[in-house]
Design an enzyme around this catalytic site. Structure first.
Site, PDB file in Angstrom:
ATOM      1  N   PRO A   7       9.810 -21.332  36.823  1.00  0.00           N
ATOM      2  CA  PRO A   7       8.577 -21.298  36.015  1.00  0.00           C
ATOM      3  C   PRO A   7       7.465 -20.553  36.752  1.00  0.00           C
ATOM      4  O   PRO A   7       7.230 -20.792  37.929  1.00  0.00           O
ATOM      5  CB  PRO A   7       8.209 -22.769  35.824  1.00  0.00           C
ATOM      6  CG  PRO A   7       9.216 -23.574  36.543  1.00  0.00           C
ATOM      7  CD  PRO A   7      10.190 -22.672  37.209  1.00  0.00           C
ATOM      8  N   GLU A   8       6.824 -19.621  36.060  1.00  0.00           N
ATOM      9  CA  GLU A   8       5.694 -18.883  36.618  1.00  0.00           C
ATOM     10  C   GLU A   8       4.411 -19.396  35.939  1.00  0.00           C
ATOM     11  O   GLU A   8       4.456 -20.369  35.200  1.00  0.00           O
ATOM     12  CB  GLU A   8       5.909 -17.375  36.403  1.00  0.00           C
ATOM     13  CG  GLU A   8       7.215 -16.888  37.038  1.00  0.00           C
ATOM     14  CD  GLU A   8       7.492 -15.405  36.833  1.00  0.00           C
ATOM     15  OE1 GLU A   8       6.541 -14.641  36.615  1.00  0.00           O
ATOM     16  OE2 GLU A   8       8.670 -15.015  36.887  1.00  0.00           O
TER      17      GLU A   8
END
Ligand SMILES: [Zn+2]
Length: 276
Positions: free
Chosen positions: A2-3
């Protein structure tokens, strides 16, 4: 992994569910994922405390509790943080359960077990090793083209590596670094200090646009990511380059090429993002 857009989506979906609920029970199913606290201390410091807010810094999710306690999560590769209004059974990949008031549970689910959580306090949260080194938040108003210019000045590393470095700007990973560079027409292999002022302006704009669009789509679900209610994002259908090596460029039709940079893959269009 996840960014920024995925962690921000998790934050937005969890916050209305968590605010006002108190922690009633702490079940640590894999103590190795606690970064700086023992299961007993986690329980002692959390039980009875009400959740006051959910924040984010870069790719870190921050759960603020009354009394100044802050739970910090980094989901790494496969971590998922999901709210269950009625509670949910523990699975082989459940690593932590927070039992909450008026029955509800928050589960950390993590197939590869790289996620880490820390417990700290409001006055010390920015001193946590990962957070202390973070660069500016790209969607905040004080992140300006000048600030990006200053971060790239004198840097001979590739622009892609510089964007992945969380000290340049917080929250970008492989997906959005590739997407922003494509949108700005900049080859990922170019040295950071070779960008013209116009190119830095274009990159600054591209970073903000791509992150905002991804947040509006609920993030990118390439493999594991889901939001705080277990729902996948939709930005994967709108990716221009990431994960599309060998496919035609959506802008010019040229086949996209891949390269390795510091152990990470990168994908770009040789025509829209020329090297010189
Ligand atoms: Zn192209």
């Amino acid at each position: 992994m996840p960014e920024l857009p995925e962690v921000e989506t998790i934050r937005r979906t969890l916050e209305p569910c968590l605010i006002g609920r108190a922690v009633e029970r702490v079940e640590v199913l894999r103590p190795k994922q606690l970064g700086n606290v023992t299961p007993a201390d986690l329980e002692r410091r959390l039980v009875g405390r009400r959740i006051e807010g959910v924040g984010r810094r870069g790719k870190y999710l921050l759960v603020h509790l009354e009394g100044g306690e802050v739970l910090v999560f980094h989901l790494r590769m496969t971590g998922r943080l999901i709210f269950y209004p009625e509670g949910a059974p523990v699975t082989p990949y459940t690593r932590l359960v927070l039992g909450l008031t008026s029955p509800a549970e928050l589960h950390l689910h993590d197939v590869r077990s790289f996620a880490v959580l820390w417990l700290t306090t409001e006055d010390k949260v920015n001193a946590l090793p990962g957070l202390a080194a973070l660069g500016p938040e790209p969607l905040e108003p004080f992140f300006t083209p000048q600030e990006l210019k200053a971060a790239l000045a004198g840097r001979r590393s590739s622009i892609k590596s510089l964007l992945l470095n969380q000290e340049t700007v917080a929250g970008l990973g492989n997906i959005y670094a590739d997407e922003a560079l494509f949108r700005a027409g900049i080859n990922p292999l170019r040295p950071g200090n070779s960008l013209t002022p116009e190119e830095v302006n274009g990159l600054w704009r591209a970073i903000r646009e791509v992150l905002e669009e991804a947040i509006s789509s609920g993030g990118t679900s390439f493999r594991d990511y889901v939001d705080g209610r277990g729902r996948p994002g939709a930005f994967q259908t709108r990716l221009s380059v990431y994960g599309r090596k060998g496919e035609p460029c959506r802008r010019c039709g040229t086949l996209l090429v891949g390269a390795r940079l510091g152990g990470r893959s990168t994908v770009y269009c040789p025509r829209c993002q020329p090297l010189s």
